[in-house]
Enzyme design. Sequence first.
Site, PDB file in Angstrom:
ATOM      1  N   HIS A  95      -5.119  14.780  -9.137  1.00 38.21           N
ATOM      2  CA  HIS A  95      -5.204  13.410  -9.570  1.00 38.21           C
ATOM      3  C   HIS A  95      -3.924  12.705 -10.392  1.00 38.21           C
ATOM      4  CE1 HIS A  95      -8.239  12.317  -6.236  1.00 38.21           C
ATOM      5  NE2 HIS A  95      -9.028  13.984  -5.736  1.00 38.21           N
ATOM      6  N   ASP A 149      -1.602   9.981 -10.803  1.00 39.57           N
ATOM      7  CA  ASP A 149      -2.187   8.197 -11.783  1.00 39.57           C
ATOM      8  C   ASP A 149      -0.806   8.418 -11.738  1.00 39.57           C
ATOM      9  OD1 ASP A 149      -5.351   8.310 -10.798  1.00 39.57           O
ATOM     10  OD2 ASP A 149      -5.390   9.102 -13.327  1.00 39.57           O
ATOM     11  N   ASN A 160      -2.311  13.340  -3.761  1.00 39.18           N
ATOM     12  CA  ASN A 160      -3.887  13.249  -4.536  1.00 39.18           C
ATOM     13  C   ASN A 160      -4.157  14.945  -4.097  1.00 39.18           C
ATOM     14  OD1 ASN A 160      -4.269  11.434  -6.663  1.00 39.18           O
ATOM     15  ND2 ASN A 160      -5.216   9.899  -4.869  1.00 39.18           N
ATOM     16  N   GLU A 178      -4.863   2.390  -3.548  1.00 37.98           N
ATOM     17  CA  GLU A 178      -3.768   2.873  -3.620  1.00 37.98           C
ATOM     18  C   GLU A 178      -2.569   1.077  -3.499  1.00 37.98           C
ATOM     19  OE1 GLU A 178      -4.578   4.285  -0.426  1.00 37.98           O
ATOM     20  OE2 GLU A 178      -5.332   4.484  -2.075  1.00 37.98           O
ATOM     21  N   ASP A 188       1.212  -1.120   0.602  1.00 39.70           N
ATOM     22  CA  ASP A 188      -0.234  -0.067   0.072  1.00 39.70           C
ATOM     23  C   ASP A 188       1.065   1.447  -0.012  1.00 39.70           C
ATOM     24  OD1 ASP A 188      -2.764   1.246   0.489  1.00 39.70           O
ATOM     25  OD2 ASP A 188      -1.858   2.406   2.101  1.00 39.70           O
TER      26      ASP A 188
END
Length: 329
Positions: free
Chosen positions: A219, A223, A214, A249, A206
């Site tokens: 965002h 990505d 973010n 994530e 994770d």
Amino acid sequence: MVNKKPTSHPHNEPPELAQALLALMHAQGEVARLSEREQLFSSLLDSVNAVLWAFDWESRQVLYVSPAYERIFGRPAHLLLADFNQWRDSIYPDDLDYAERSLAEVLVKGAVEDREYRIIDADGNVRWLSDKCFINQQTDNEHRLIVVGMAEDITEKKRVEGELQLLATTDVLTQSSNRRHFFDCAQEAFEVARREHTPLTFLLLDIDDFKQINDTYGHQEGDYVLQHIADTGKAVLRHGDLFGRIGGEEFAAVFPGCTPQVAEQIAERLQREIQRLQFSHDQQVFGVTVSQGLTGISEVDSSLDSLFARADAAMYQAKRQGKNQIVIG
């Protein structure tokens, strides 16, 4: 009294000649109709995008091949008619054994309608064929075994199927396995490990503080981080290991035939490679870290769910202990 000779008239030919003329006219009409039928048949064959063929099994000779052969295989038909090996030589090497074996099945089954194999055309392109074959039951010679068939080019169909399969199994953003495909493959690996009593390790990963990334950088930058984490995972893992994005994530990996101790070494390398990643946004440079949980299969594990639960608990323990570390559960 003078006898006059009867005047000849073109319509008064002997009956035999008239019949002969009628027969000739009829024959000419039949020839014309036959020629029309042959032209129509030839035109139909030219328009069919499939190879129709006939093969003498005993002599190993191709007796007939339709015009589509030259379009699909890119080779002259007369060479195939002279040498059956022209067909064998055009088959993709990995598919040759199957193509020959499935053709021979027609002797037992009388018909084989599910043959699919690849060929390499004259330009070096790989094409997929669906090649159905049947034993010709109408041959006059009982000792002559003729196999007839139809080979259709299904390359485009295979391409579309491959794209649909890719969409169904791949996470669009990271191009790694999606959650469903990952767990399907992981379940298969788990069952093999249970059946063969071999080691298997499950890993959960994770990204630390991903929400903050973010919120701070947007965002789109988030990505970008996910894509680089996925690329790093695919680069570090061994051939045969499973890797996928299972949500947000979070990523997961399965190491078949690998003990937790060996898998920990792979996870440590993955940790180091991720720490080396650098990202920039509006002249701000930042890095990322990950928390990982590892666990290995044991005799008490009756399902993949138990491994997933232990790896998940180990990963959250890594989070609680300060993040950016690996915990074995």
